[in-house]
Design an enzyme around this catalytic site. Structure first.
Site, PDB file in Angstrom:
ATOM      1  N   LYS A  37       0.851  -1.192   0.000  1.00  0.00           N
ATOM      2  CA  LYS A  37       0.000   0.000   0.000  1.00  0.00           C
ATOM      3  C   LYS A  37       0.887   1.242   0.000  1.00  0.00           C
ATOM      4  CE  LYS A  37      -1.948   2.498   3.266  1.00  0.00           C
ATOM      5  NZ  LYS A  37      -1.790   3.825   2.655  1.00  0.00           N
ATOM      6  N   GLU A  94       9.614   1.013  10.844  1.00  0.00           N
ATOM      7  CA  GLU A  94      10.635   2.058  10.705  1.00  0.00           C
ATOM      8  C   GLU A  94       9.886   3.364  10.890  1.00  0.00           C
ATOM      9  OE1 GLU A  94      12.521   4.896   9.581  1.00  0.00           O
ATOM     10  OE2 GLU A  94      12.556   4.139   7.518  1.00  0.00           O
ATOM     11  N   CYS A 137      12.583  10.766   7.922  1.00  0.00           N
ATOM     12  CA  CYS A 137      12.533  10.244   9.287  1.00  0.00           C
ATOM     13  C   CYS A 137      13.864  10.425  10.008  1.00  0.00           C
ATOM     14  CB  CYS A 137      12.149   8.761   9.268  1.00  0.00           C
ATOM     15  SG  CYS A 137      13.128   7.814   8.104  1.00  0.00           S
ATOM     16  N   GLU A 191       8.675  14.948  16.685  1.00  0.00           N
ATOM     17  CA  GLU A 191       9.090  14.946  15.290  1.00  0.00           C
ATOM     18  C   GLU A 191       8.191  15.911  14.531  1.00  0.00           C
ATOM     19  OE1 GLU A 191       8.262  11.387  12.870  1.00  0.00           O
ATOM     20  OE2 GLU A 191      10.304  11.616  12.108  1.00  0.00           O
TER      21      GLU A 191
END
Lengths: 498, 544
Positions: free
Chosen positions: A189, A265, A299, A396
């Site tokens: 996906k 991750e 990331c 983040e």
């Protein structure tokens, strides 16, 4: 910083693939539903994409299951898989410009970086894992008595792969190539923001000879299609890249369904630690790139920059200067360094973090506002005078926002750098071998870059400590996560050695 | 396995007079003159198959000079030697004859390419792309390469074209995949030290390959050496210099930098010896006979102590247990011995058969051998071409005579076939005893020796009673028998219910006097890598 530059002279290719790719065919979703994918330069609709829901995921899993249980893919020699994958890599190389354009328009990424770096890199990654497909070794073991034992490394089965929107192409091959090399079949996906290149890769995979059902691509939303994958009873493994919050949902869904192993991750708040002995100009350049590359939508972004007190003032001056010279604008313009954030939601989230930083009392050194009045462009933004418990230091942000902090000693830097729930990456800038060695072992993170940053490689695994996830992408470690280990044991009689 | 044209001379020069194995004494008596084949018409031939009119290969001989530093050049001496068509013994082409000076030039080029050139400094990915491009070019030229291979070597063209060329391509794909996965280790230390190992290319590799599989031996040697970033001086066998020159040319077309792969044609005692004893060659790999392997090792020891990989002779047992399906076992044992005219280092040349099925096995083996189609290797359906050259041809016939004289029973064959070229009838001996020369020496020809055994312990003892240890075949349905034999046999490869399976990833090499080291697979990389440990102190590490 410059305003929005005009890249309108670039001629967009027509969008060829907008449907689900299941069992080797592009098909409408069973519900007939579609969703819009947006050009983040303008907020305009690029095209409508078939939206996968649970029923479509079931179809994709069925196809992948048949392909795994009775199809040729896991049964052919690794060398044969390698040849098909190599062909796929060649086809990608023949279509670099078109794929680059798809990612640029879909994700707001720099077209020239895509064309010159990221898209050719996908062919390289596929070749890397193709080269590994015939080198999957088990071991012959050393039992403590008269037994003959060995391990077989078997493909784990049908794998669900869920990838993010920040590197649609790199993430696609980083997940798909090792899974296919291992002999697994795939239901992937892509992010709903960036489905275009995944569908194009699927088309090329079929051309290259990847059998029907081996690679299925099902665009859709996380809460629907993603959830259907992670909770599916007939998917043997899920590998997910995305936010830590969603990672938690993925793991929960896996636990609540068939206990499929997951690899995650996730997010990061990675430190870059710059010591007094560093070349200040180079360090400033590295730190700037560490946060601004790909609009900060990465990331492993170096979003917390720790600078030793001896060079702090000079560093601050230089990094602000460089940030002001950074060009934000249309990603198709080759002079531009930074395109728009991927979506309105992200854009607004970043601006709200900036506002929060100001309210919390951090000093805004530069940036802090949107650029222009159209699209999702944000100025490179730097905060100083931050405290470790501030939200802009803890969370983040996933945007072009650097927080800058002064430190005195190595011990203090290590302590601050590790003061996070994340542990994805870290950077160190120093000429001292001792500092490099000490700090690289002290930082709790999956990859440490010394005097460099974003130094990725197909053979270099990376992944998270702590809440940045578990499991590794890239390298042979990534291949192993798509393999099951089976030990085979049988008695032996009168063996001349044990 | 490679008995060079001048091996006897080489042996008498390099080894002491005390050396006296059966093989050596036989070799000493060989006819050295390459025209000697004309004098062997005394052998009568049977009618197993006729060697009819020969097909003329439709392939140009494009390259006959040395390939040094990216260019084709004549020998320094200007000399050439003939390479022969083993179907007729006639000359195909004169080829540049390498000697000390040519080797020196090639090593200088390889040294420069290693020390200064782009090759070891390239990213592994770039190297792997060149190997992949080379494999693609070989696929494009596989008709030409296969025809040349058969012409120079005499092996069936169908085998060269449909089996060996695809395997060749496969091997380079395989090694291309290794180039970017050569990992050192980070190593735990007992104290505050950071330790890592760097796997570095070893430097200039000297490689000496035999004539029985000229292209495949090229791939086994060149593939891993290049994947690891080395540069190469390759000496081909004087019997089969042609295909390596074309392959090396294609390698340069694929983007291989000059000096990285240098190919010198020539003889063992001259060019081979110069390479083995060169002070600036960092590594030597040799495939050939055990006798020559000893010389190679000695030359390496006498010069600069370069590490040596040796892949040498064999007398491999093929063990047919009492539970075996006899028909299948017969076919496999036949293949294990007769494949490639019996010119395989790992040939299953001692066929041990359990007494319960011995008679049936023997009868069927004989029938199978009589059916073997021998003839022009270019002709479709031919299973067996000529032996490589007059020397091998005479050696094989000599061993057959030795078998007869030692009272083994000649079941079929036993003579040359036709009156031209080096064709030998498929030959089967029964009642072979362990101490007969045909059961001890490597014959390297189409001569099957069938021996009877009673039980597993006995066959283990007898199978291992050889100075060789290259391979073994086991034919059984019983898992316990298979497990016992696979561990008890002192050999580098054990094939169970199969034989001559040579995948790229399967390591191959010898125990005992069959050699040192392994080729193919991950193991082959270690031949071409130096390991450097790097140690530095750690101050205040978070952990060690």
């Amino acid at each position: 910083m410059a305003g929005v530059s005009d890249g309108s002279s670039f001629k967009m290719p027509s969008i060829k693939f907008t449907k689900l790719f299941i069992n080797g065919q592009f098909v409408h979703s069973l519900s007939g539903k579609e969703f819009e994918t947006i050009d983040p330069r303008t907020g305009d609709v690029i095209t409508k994409i078939s939206e996968a829901t649970k029923e479509d995921i079931d179809e994709a899993v069925k196809a992948a299951r048949v392909a795994f249980n009775s199809g040729p893919w896991p049964r052919m020699p690794g060398a044969e898989r390698a040849r098909i994958m190599t062909k796929w890599a060649e086809l990608i190389e023949e279509n670099v410009e078109e794929i680059a354009a798809l990612d640029a328009i879909d994700a707001g990424k720099l077209y020239h970086f895509l064309k010159g770096g990221e898209i050719p890199g996908t062919a390289r990654t596929i070749r890397y894992y193709a080269g590994a497909a015939d080198k999957i070794h088990g071991e012959v073991l050393k039992p403590g008595r008269e037994l003959f034992a060995y391990t077989l490394m078997e493909p784990i089965g049908v794998v669900g792969l869920i990838i993010p929107w920040n590197f649609p192409s790199t993430m696609f091959v980083t997940k798909v190539a090792p899974a296919l090399a291992a002999g697994c079949t795939v239901v992937l996906k892509p992010a709903e923001q960036t489905p275009l290149s995944s569908l194009f890769y699927a088309h090329l995979a079929k051309q290259a000879g990847i059998p029907d059902g081996v690679l299925n691509v099902v665009p859709g939303f996380g809460s629907i299609a993603g959830a259907a994958i992670t909770s599916h009873m007939d998917i043997d493994k899920v590998s997910f890249t995305g936010s830590t919050d969603v990672g938690r949902e993925v793991m929960r869904a896996a636990a609540n369904s068939n206990l499929k192993p997951v690899s995650l991750e996730l997010g990061g708040k990675s430190p870059i630690i710059i010591f007094d002995d560093a070349d200040v100009d180079q360090a400033a350049q590295l730190a700037l790139l560490g946060i601004l590359f790909n609009k900060g939508e990465i990331c492993v972004a170096g979003s917390r920059v720790f600078v030793q007190e001896g060079i702090y003032d000079e560093f601050e001056k230089k990094v602000v200067e460089k940030a002001k010279a950074w060009v934000v604008g249309d990603p198709f313009n080759p002079k531009v360094h930074q395109g728009p954030q991927v979506s309105k939601k992200q854009f607004e989230k970043i601006l709200s973090y900036i506002e929060h930083g100001k309210r919390e009392g951090a000093t805004l050194l530069t940036g802090g506002k949107r650029v222009g009045d159209k699209g999702y462009y944000i100025e490179p933004t730097i905060f100083s005078n931050v405290k470790e418990d501030m939200l802009i230091v803890q969370d983040e942000i996933f945007g072009p926002v650097m927080v800058l902090k002064k430190f005195k000693t190595i011990e203090e830097a290590i302590k601050s750098a590790n003061n996070t729930k994340y542990g994805l990456a870290a950077g160190i800038v120093t000429k001292s071998l001792d500092i490099a060695n000490t700090v690289s072992r002290s930082i709790r993170a999956g990859i440490v870059w010394i005097n460099c940053y974003f130094a990725f490689g197909d053979d270099i695994p990376y992944g998270g400590y702590k809440m940045s996830g578990f499991g590794r992408d890239c390298g042979l470690d990534s291949l192993y996560k798509f393999l099951q280990v089976k030990s085979v044991v049988t008695p032996i009689h009168n063996s001349p050695w044990l | 396995m490679m008995a060079s044209r001048r091996l006897s001379w080489l042996l008498s020069r390099t080894l002491s007079a005390s050396y006296s194995s059966g093989a050596a004494s036989l070799l000493h008596s060989l006819v050295r003159n390459s025209g000697g084949w004309r004098n062997i018409n005394r052998f009568r031939f049977s009618t197993a198959a006729a060697v009819e009119e020969l097909i003329t290969p439709q392939v140009p001989i494009r390259y006959t000079q040395h390939l040094i530093n990216g260019k084709f050049v004549d020998a320094a001496s200007g000399k050439t030697f003939p390479t022969y068509d083993p179907r007729t013994g006639e000359v195909i082409a004169p080829v540049a004859e390498g000697d000390v000076e040519d080797i020196n030039r090639a090593v200088t080029a390889a040294r420069k390419a290693f020390d200064e050139g782009p090759w070891p400094k390239m990213t592994a990915y770039e190297r792997s792309r060149i190997l992949l491009r080379f494999a693609d070019l070989v696929e494009k030229h596989s008709d030409e390469l296969a025809a040349l291979e058969t012409w120079d070597n005499g092996k069936p063209h169908e085998q060269a074209a449909k089996v060996e060329l695809p395997i060749f391509v496969r091997l380079f794909h395989y090694y291309a995949g290794w180039a970017d996965k050569i990992h050192g280790l980070t190593v735990p230390a007992d104290g505050n030290y950071h330790v890592q190992t760097l796997h570095e290319p070893i430097g200039v590799a000297g490689q000496i390959i035999p004539w029985n599989f000229p292209l495949l031996m090229f791939a086994w040697k060149v593939g891993p050496a290049l994947a690891c970033g080395n540069t190469i001086v390759l000496k081909t066998a004087e019997q089969t210099p042609l295909t390596a020159l074309l392959a090396a040319k294609l390698f340069h077309e694929a983007g291989l930098p000059e000096g990285v792969l240098n190919v010198v044609s020539g003889y063992g005692p001259t060019a081979g010896a110069a390479l083995a004893s060169h002070m600036d060659v960092d590594k030597l790999a040799f495939t050939g006979s055990t006798d020559t392997g000893k010389i190679v090792l000695e030359l390496a020891a006498r010069s600069n102590l370069k590490p040596v990989t040796l892949e040498l002779g064999g007398k491999s047992p093929f063990i047919v247990c009492e539970d075996a399906d006899v028909d299948k076992a017969v076919e496999l044992a036949h293949f294990a011995l007769f494949f490639n005219q019996g010119q395989c280092c790992c040939a299953g040349s001692r066929t041990f058969v359990h007494e319960r099925i011995y008679d049936e096995f023997l009868e069927k083996s004989k029938k199978r051998a009589l059916k073997r189609v021998v003839g022009d290797p270019f002709k479709k359906g031919v299973e067996q071409g000529p032996q490589i050259d007059v020397e091998q041809f005479e050696k094989v016939l000599r061993y057959i005579r030795s078998g007869i004289e030692s009272n083994a029973t000649l079941e079929c064959g036993g003579d040359r076939l036709g009156s031209k070229g080096f064709f030998v009838q498929p030959t089967v001996f029964s009642n072979v005893k362990d101490d007969m020369l045909i059961a001890k020496d490597e014959i390297f020809g189409p001569v099957q020796s069938i021996l009877k055994f009673k039980d597993i312990d006995e066959v283990i003892r007898r199978a291992n009673a050889t100075r060789y240890g290259l391979a073994a075949g086991v034919f059984t349905k019983n898992v316990n028998t298979a497990n016992t034999l696979m561990r008890a046999l002192r050999a580098g490869t054990v094939w169970i219910n199969c034989f001559d399976v040579f995948d790229a990833a399967i390591p191959f090499g010898g125990y005992k006097m069959s050699g040192i080291g392994r080729e193919k697979g991950i193991y082959s990389l270690h031949n071409y890598l130096q390991v450097k440990a790097v140690v530095s102190p750690l101050h205040h590490p978070a952990w060690i």
